[in-house]
Write a protein that holds these residues in place. Structure first.
Motif, PDB file in Angstrom:
ATOM      1  N   UNK A  87      -3.003  -7.162   6.611  1.00  0.00           N
ATOM      2  CA  UNK A  87      -1.804  -7.879   6.217  1.00  0.00           C
ATOM      3  C   UNK A  87      -0.958  -7.175   5.175  1.00  0.00           C
ATOM      4  N   UNK A  88      -1.406  -6.016   4.694  1.00  0.00           N
ATOM      5  CA  UNK A  88      -0.637  -5.277   3.702  1.00  0.00           C
ATOM      6  C   UNK A  88       0.599  -4.644   4.329  1.00  0.00           C
ATOM      7  N   UNK A  89       1.597  -4.417   3.500  1.00  0.00           N
ATOM      8  CA  UNK A  89       2.789  -3.668   3.897  1.00  0.00           C
ATOM      9  C   UNK A  89       2.564  -2.216   3.488  1.00  0.00           C
ATOM     10  N   UNK A  90       2.866  -1.292   4.383  1.00  0.00           N
ATOM     11  CA  UNK A  90       2.636   0.122   4.081  1.00  0.00           C
ATOM     12  C   UNK A  90       3.952   0.868   3.949  1.00  0.00           C
ATOM     13  N   UNK A  91       4.204   1.379   2.751  1.00  0.00           N
ATOM     14  CA  UNK A  91       5.326   2.294   2.510  1.00  0.00           C
ATOM     15  C   UNK A  91       4.785   3.414   1.628  1.00  0.00           C
ATOM     16  N   UNK A  92       4.608   4.617   2.150  1.00  0.00           N
ATOM     17  CA  UNK A  92       4.107   5.698   1.302  1.00  0.00           C
ATOM     18  C   UNK A  92       4.979   5.888   0.074  1.00  0.00           C
ATOM     19  N   UNK A  93       4.344   6.237  -1.033  1.00  0.00           N
ATOM     20  CA  UNK A  93       5.075   6.369  -2.294  1.00  0.00           C
ATOM     21  C   UNK A  93       6.298   7.255  -2.149  1.00  0.00           C
ATOM     22  N   UNK A 140      -6.396   5.103  -6.313  1.00  0.00           N
ATOM     23  CA  UNK A 140      -7.094   5.050  -7.602  1.00  0.00           C
ATOM     24  C   UNK A 140      -6.253   4.519  -8.754  1.00  0.00           C
ATOM     25  N   UNK A 141      -4.970   4.242  -8.541  1.00  0.00           N
ATOM     26  CA  UNK A 141      -4.156   3.616  -9.572  1.00  0.00           C
ATOM     27  C   UNK A 141      -2.956   4.407 -10.043  1.00  0.00           C
ATOM     28  N   UNK A 142      -3.000   5.736  -9.961  1.00  0.00           N
ATOM     29  CA  UNK A 142      -1.904   6.546 -10.507  1.00  0.00           C
ATOM     30  C   UNK A 142      -0.612   6.339  -9.713  1.00  0.00           C
ATOM     31  N   UNK A 143      -0.695   6.470  -8.404  1.00  0.00           N
ATOM     32  CA  UNK A 143       0.506   6.287  -7.576  1.00  0.00           C
ATOM     33  C   UNK A 143       0.993   4.841  -7.611  1.00  0.00           C
ATOM     34  N   UNK A 144       0.069   3.902  -7.737  1.00  0.00           N
ATOM     35  CA  UNK A 144       0.465   2.489  -7.818  1.00  0.00           C
ATOM     36  C   UNK A 144       1.303   2.236  -9.061  1.00  0.00           C
ATOM     37  N   UNK A 145       0.967   2.901 -10.161  1.00  0.00           N
ATOM     38  CA  UNK A 145       1.746   2.721 -11.384  1.00  0.00           C
ATOM     39  C   UNK A 145       3.152   3.280 -11.232  1.00  0.00           C
ATOM     40  N   UNK A 163       0.865  -1.186   0.000  1.00  0.00           N
ATOM     41  CA  UNK A 163       0.000   0.000   0.000  1.00  0.00           C
ATOM     42  C   UNK A 163       0.899   1.233   0.000  1.00  0.00           C
ATOM     43  N   UNK A 164       0.819   2.068  -1.055  1.00  0.00           N
ATOM     44  CA  UNK A 164       1.709   3.230  -1.151  1.00  0.00           C
ATOM     45  C   UNK A 164       0.973   4.551  -0.891  1.00  0.00           C
ATOM     46  N   UNK A 165      -0.200   4.465  -0.270  1.00  0.00           N
ATOM     47  CA  UNK A 165      -0.919   5.691   0.089  1.00  0.00           C
ATOM     48  C   UNK A 165      -0.227   6.397   1.266  1.00  0.00           C
ATOM     49  N   UNK A 166      -0.654   7.606   1.523  1.00  0.00           N
ATOM     50  CA  UNK A 166      -0.061   8.376   2.613  1.00  0.00           C
ATOM     51  C   UNK A 166      -0.558   7.868   3.969  1.00  0.00           C
ATOM     52  N   UNK A 167       0.073   8.370   5.039  1.00  0.00           N
ATOM     53  CA  UNK A 167      -0.180   7.842   6.382  1.00  0.00           C
ATOM     54  C   UNK A 167      -1.631   7.980   6.819  1.00  0.00           C
ATOM     55  N   UNK A 168      -2.237   9.131   6.560  1.00  0.00           N
ATOM     56  CA  UNK A 168      -3.618   9.317   6.999  1.00  0.00           C
ATOM     57  C   UNK A 168      -4.573   8.416   6.235  1.00  0.00           C
ATOM     58  N   UNK A 169      -4.296   8.170   4.969  1.00  0.00           N
ATOM     59  CA  UNK A 169      -5.125   7.249   4.189  1.00  0.00           C
ATOM     60  C   UNK A 169      -5.033   5.843   4.770  1.00  0.00           C
ATOM     61  N   UNK A 204      13.713   5.148  -0.863  1.00  0.00           N
ATOM     62  CA  UNK A 204      14.644   4.958   0.250  1.00  0.00           C
ATOM     63  C   UNK A 204      14.364   3.716   1.078  1.00  0.00           C
ATOM     64  N   UNK A 205      13.242   3.032   0.792  1.00  0.00           N
ATOM     65  CA  UNK A 205      12.867   1.878   1.616  1.00  0.00           C
ATOM     66  C   UNK A 205      12.609   0.620   0.779  1.00  0.00           C
ATOM     67  N   UNK A 206      13.207   0.569  -0.405  1.00  0.00           N
ATOM     68  CA  UNK A 206      12.998  -0.598  -1.262  1.00  0.00           C
ATOM     69  C   UNK A 206      13.413  -1.888  -0.575  1.00  0.00           C
ATOM     70  N   UNK A 207      14.420  -1.805   0.278  1.00  0.00           N
ATOM     71  CA  UNK A 207      14.888  -2.998   0.977  1.00  0.00           C
ATOM     72  C   UNK A 207      13.873  -3.553   1.956  1.00  0.00           C
ATOM     73  N   UNK A 208      12.848  -2.765   2.308  1.00  0.00           N
ATOM     74  CA  UNK A 208      11.817  -3.234   3.232  1.00  0.00           C
ATOM     75  C   UNK A 208      10.680  -3.971   2.527  1.00  0.00           C
ATOM     76  N   UNK A 209      10.663  -3.940   1.198  1.00  0.00           N
ATOM     77  CA  UNK A 209       9.620  -4.650   0.458  1.00  0.00           C
ATOM     78  C   UNK A 209       9.976  -6.133   0.439  1.00  0.00           C
TER      79      UNK A 209
END
Length: 452
Positions: A387-393, A414-419, A373-379, A398-403
């Motif tokens: 069970x999702x992993x949360x790393x804001x876009x 809605x899909x834009x940030x996910x792309x 999930x790459x949404x912001x903290x409040x979202x 800087x946190x690719x190693x945590x994926x």
């Protein structure tokens, strides 16, 4: 007859204003690409005599100084602002006569910044209009935290006092014209309103309907991250930005593009996320021109990294350049237009699968996958997939190693940030699926949700 013309910049959520009486005009908070203002003035046969800056902006590079120099207009900037250029200093209570019909009165309205000014247009036979910059917005106020946490507590209280000052000084029918608040991260919250008055804001704006403590607490609780490029805007505006260079960048062939990618430069594909997922030059990143391209690119790119653009057409690349100069990315190293096959040469194209939340729900029944999930903290705090992993876009690079290793299904609202995130992961060699779907459909698809 006085006319107020809004010049929208939807991608940054801002508005500039040209105000004219048929012959003379003034401009409030012009964006960097001043050709839009100059063209409008030329078509209408107007002489621009004054340019007013409500504040030293944090979300874009101003065109105010350049516009004043081109037109010979007086450039009004708060006398208290430390700038590196000559300006027509202005402060609380000062009045500027603009032609025979328009008087502009400065009002100190600190809160978004310490030196913020609003400007009241007074003209015989019409109701007053107030240009509120980042002070009183439609249903909201400007953020008080952009100068750093050490000042937020004081600025939020000043923002409250400033809004009340405007409400007390101006009549209920006074028109309100903010610069921010149309999707800008400078706004504390967003509103769908397109126009307003002081009277309307008294009825619906929390800063004018709540007690100070309630306003302060609710506003601060609702603040989330803002783009990293904001840190560069204030210094650029204080230094006095000149005219932008919008000339076309040189054309790059496949060998040059590959060399730039391998050197760690950014090569950005402006095509839609659908087209990018179907086939792209390996190692490129997808910031589609059909979304908030400049905001997210400016947020993620390490500042100063050389940048090249790939687009369907030269017009798409030119539009992207225009967006970039507004946030101080003044030069694109190279560009190419056409198709990914032409850009890649003999090298195979990259691609990844796109899916919806229904497909994600089915896949999770059959095999383990990481949901990112790459949404912001409040979202995320409002609700998220259990069970999702949360790393804001904006933190992902800087946190690719945590994926976690293995297959990653990435989603946003809605899909834009996910792309964008999927392209970052794909460029890093990860196996990724972009969930291109509205997040509200996740629970409907049977995915268990959590909060907090």
């Amino acid at each position: 007859m006085i006319e107020i013309i809004a010049i929208d910049t939807p991608s940054l959520g801002d508005r500039s204003y040209l105000v004219e009486d048929g012959e003379t005009a003034f401009v409030v908070d012009p964006q960097r690409d001043i050709d839009r203002v100059l063209d409008l003035a030329q078509v209408r046969g107007l002489r621009i005599t004054d340019v007013f800056e409500t504040h030293i902006h944090n979300d874009y590079v101003t065109g105010g100084l350049a516009l004043a120099r081109v037109t010979g207009a007086a450039y009004h900037v708060n006398a208290a602002d430390k700038v590196s250029f000559e300006r027509a200093s202005i402060e609380d209570g000062d009045v500027v006569e603009v032609g025979p019909q328009m008087r502009v009165r400065a009002l100190a309205t600190p809160g978004h910044t310490f030196t913020h000014l609003s400007y009241v247009l007074e003209s015989p036979g019409r109701v007053p209009a107030v240009f509120t910059g980042g002070s009183l917005l439609y249903g909201s106020t400007g953020r008080p935290d952009l100068l750093g946490p050490a000042h937020t507590g004081e600025l939020v209280k000043r923002q409250y006092a400033s809004a009340h000052r405007l409400a007390e000084i101006l009549p209920d029918d006074a028109e309100v014209y903010p610069t921010h608040g149309f999707g800008s991260f400078c706004s504390a919250t967003q509103s769908d309103a397109d126009r307003s008055t002081i009277g309307r804001e008294k009825r619906i704006n929390p800063v004018l309907t709540q007690q100070e403590r309630d306003y302060v607490d609710s506003l601060l609780a609702g603040l989330d991250a803002y783009p990293a490029y904001y840190a560069h805007m204030g210094p650029a505006n204080s230094a006095g930005p000149g005219l932008p260079d919008l000339s076309a960048p040189k054309t790059a062939d496949p060998a040059e593009l590959r060399s730039r990618i391998e050197a760690g430069e950014w090569v950005v594909d402006l095509r839609s996320r659908t087209a990018f997922a179907a086939g792209h030059v390996a190692g490129t990143l997808n910031f589609g021109a059909d979304g908030n391209f400049a905001t997210y690119l400016g947020w993620l790119i390490p500042w100063g990294t050389p940048l090249s653009l790939l687009g369907d057409t030269a017009e798409q690349v030119a539009g992207a350049q225009r967006e970039l100069v507004r946030i101080g990315i003044d030069r694109v190293e190279a560009a190419a237009t056409g198709t990914p096959e032409a850009w890649s040469g003999a090298a195979p194209l990259g691609s990844f699968h796109r899916a919806d939340f229904g497909e994600l729900a089915m896949v999770r029944h059959h095999r383990p996958v990481t949901v990112l999930d790459v949404r912001r903290n409040l979202e995320w705090a409002r609700n998220h997939i259990d069970g999702a992993v949360h790393i804001p876009l904006h933190d992902l690079l800087g946190r690719l190693g945590e994926v976690p290793s293995g297959e990653v299904w990435v989603h946003c609202q809605a899909g834009y940030r996910a792309s964008i995130a999927a392209s970052v992961l794909a460029a890093a060699g990860r196996r990724v699926v972009a969930v291109d779907d509205e997040f509200d459909r996740a629970a409907l698809a049977g995915l268990a949700m959590a909060t907090g």
